[in-house]
Design a protein around this motif. Structure first.
Motif, PDB file in Angstrom:
ATOM      1  N   ASN A  79     -25.068  11.785  18.753  1.00  0.00           N
ATOM      2  CA  ASN A  79     -25.697  11.901  20.063  1.00  0.00           C
ATOM      3  C   ASN A  79     -25.839  13.383  20.414  1.00  0.00           C
ATOM      4  O   ASN A  79     -25.195  13.898  21.329  1.00  0.00           O
ATOM      5  CB  ASN A  79     -24.869  11.161  21.119  1.00  0.00           C
ATOM      6  N   LYS A  80     -26.702  14.075  19.647  1.00  0.00           N
ATOM      7  CA  LYS A  80     -26.907  15.510  19.819  1.00  0.00           C
ATOM      8  C   LYS A  80     -28.386  15.805  20.028  1.00  0.00           C
ATOM      9  O   LYS A  80     -29.252  15.031  19.627  1.00  0.00           O
ATOM     10  CB  LYS A  80     -26.384  16.284  18.601  1.00  0.00           C
ATOM     11  N   GLU A  81     -28.655  16.964  20.618  1.00  0.00           N
ATOM     12  CA  GLU A  81     -30.042  17.333  20.902  1.00  0.00           C
ATOM     13  C   GLU A  81     -30.855  17.501  19.627  1.00  0.00           C
ATOM     14  O   GLU A  81     -32.022  17.112  19.574  1.00  0.00           O
ATOM     15  CB  GLU A  81     -30.070  18.624  21.723  1.00  0.00           C
ATOM     16  N   GLY A  86     -28.670  13.726  22.559  1.00  0.00           N
ATOM     17  CA  GLY A  86     -28.015  14.733  23.381  1.00  0.00           C
ATOM     18  C   GLY A  86     -28.001  14.409  24.853  1.00  0.00           C
ATOM     19  O   GLY A  86     -28.203  15.283  25.694  1.00  0.00           O
ATOM     20  N   ARG A 118     -22.219  13.171  25.511  1.00  0.00           N
ATOM     21  CA  ARG A 118     -23.010  13.938  24.557  1.00  0.00           C
ATOM     22  C   ARG A 118     -22.140  14.380  23.387  1.00  0.00           C
ATOM     23  O   ARG A 118     -20.939  14.518  23.493  1.00  0.00           O
ATOM     24  CB  ARG A 118     -23.622  15.162  25.238  1.00  0.00           C
TER      25      ARG A 118
END
Length: 209
Positions: A79-81, A86, A118
């Motif tokens: 769950n990262k940009e 993110g 996040r």
């Protein structure tokens, strides 16, 4: 009148996160409406096929532990940009779609997650594999006594046969939860002790093998 001995008081505050819709929406009187909170596409994922046993297999004798067992299918993503995500994720159901050869989105499975901040890894179970199966059988079981009627160990032997009906090779993980203080006496392939009570084998199965 104030009490001469008031009860002690504590101020409590709850952690929370406020989710905001990206676009305004309207709700009519007595209307129930589903609104999309967030959407992400082209998220890089890792797929895992896992056969996981039960710890009670090692406490007694069994004739058979399963014919045509199916591998559980998991996908993992961050769950990262830089993965297209993110964002804090609310507790609920995550639905996963995959585009077919014509570019149409096909539903492949869903799983429930908890509130996820996040930069956390998310692991979803999407179901069971159709063409990756296994059979499992206990070949031998005996108790080894150490000279005391209540002090013994159990030795057991198992055979697990993995089958891949795909036209391409695949990799599966075989996980065995083993209770107590245990030791692997012999094995056809080396295992990894990923936790105190969990042994894992990562096996590559050839196409139609």
């Amino acid at each position: 009148m104030p009490s001469p001995h008031p009860w002690p008081r504590k101020h409590c505050s709850n952690e929370y996160h406020l989710y905001t819709l990206a676009h305004p929406t309207t709700i009519a009187n007595r209307q129930t409406k589903q609104v999309s909170l967030l959407n992400a596409s082209k998220v890089p994922v890792t797929k895992e096929l896992v056969f996981r046993g039960q710890d009670y297999y090692y406490r007694s004798a069994f004739t058979s532990l399963g014919e045509s067992l199916k591998a559980a299918v998991y996908i993992l993503f961050q769950n990262k940009e830089d993965s297209g995500m993110g964002m804090p994720l609310p507790k609920g159901i995550v639905r996963v779609y995959k585009r077919d050869s014509k570019g149409n989105a096909q539903f492949v499975g869903e799983d429930r997650i908890g509130h996820t901040p996040r930069n956390e890894q998310i692991r979803l179970k999407l179901g069971e594999a159709f063409d990756v199966t296994a059979t499992k059988k206990q070949i031998n079981y005996k108790k080894v006594n150490y000279g005391h009627p209540y002090n013994y160990a159990a030795e057991s032997t198992y055979r697990i046969k993995l089958k891949n009906a795909k036209d391409q090779p695949t990799t599966v993980k075989v996980q065995e939860p083993i209770p107590g203080d245990w030791e692997m006496i012999r094995e056809s392939f080396p295992h990894t002790k990923i936790a105190s009570g969990l042994a894992e084998w990562e096996m590559k199965i050839p196409a139609d093998g």
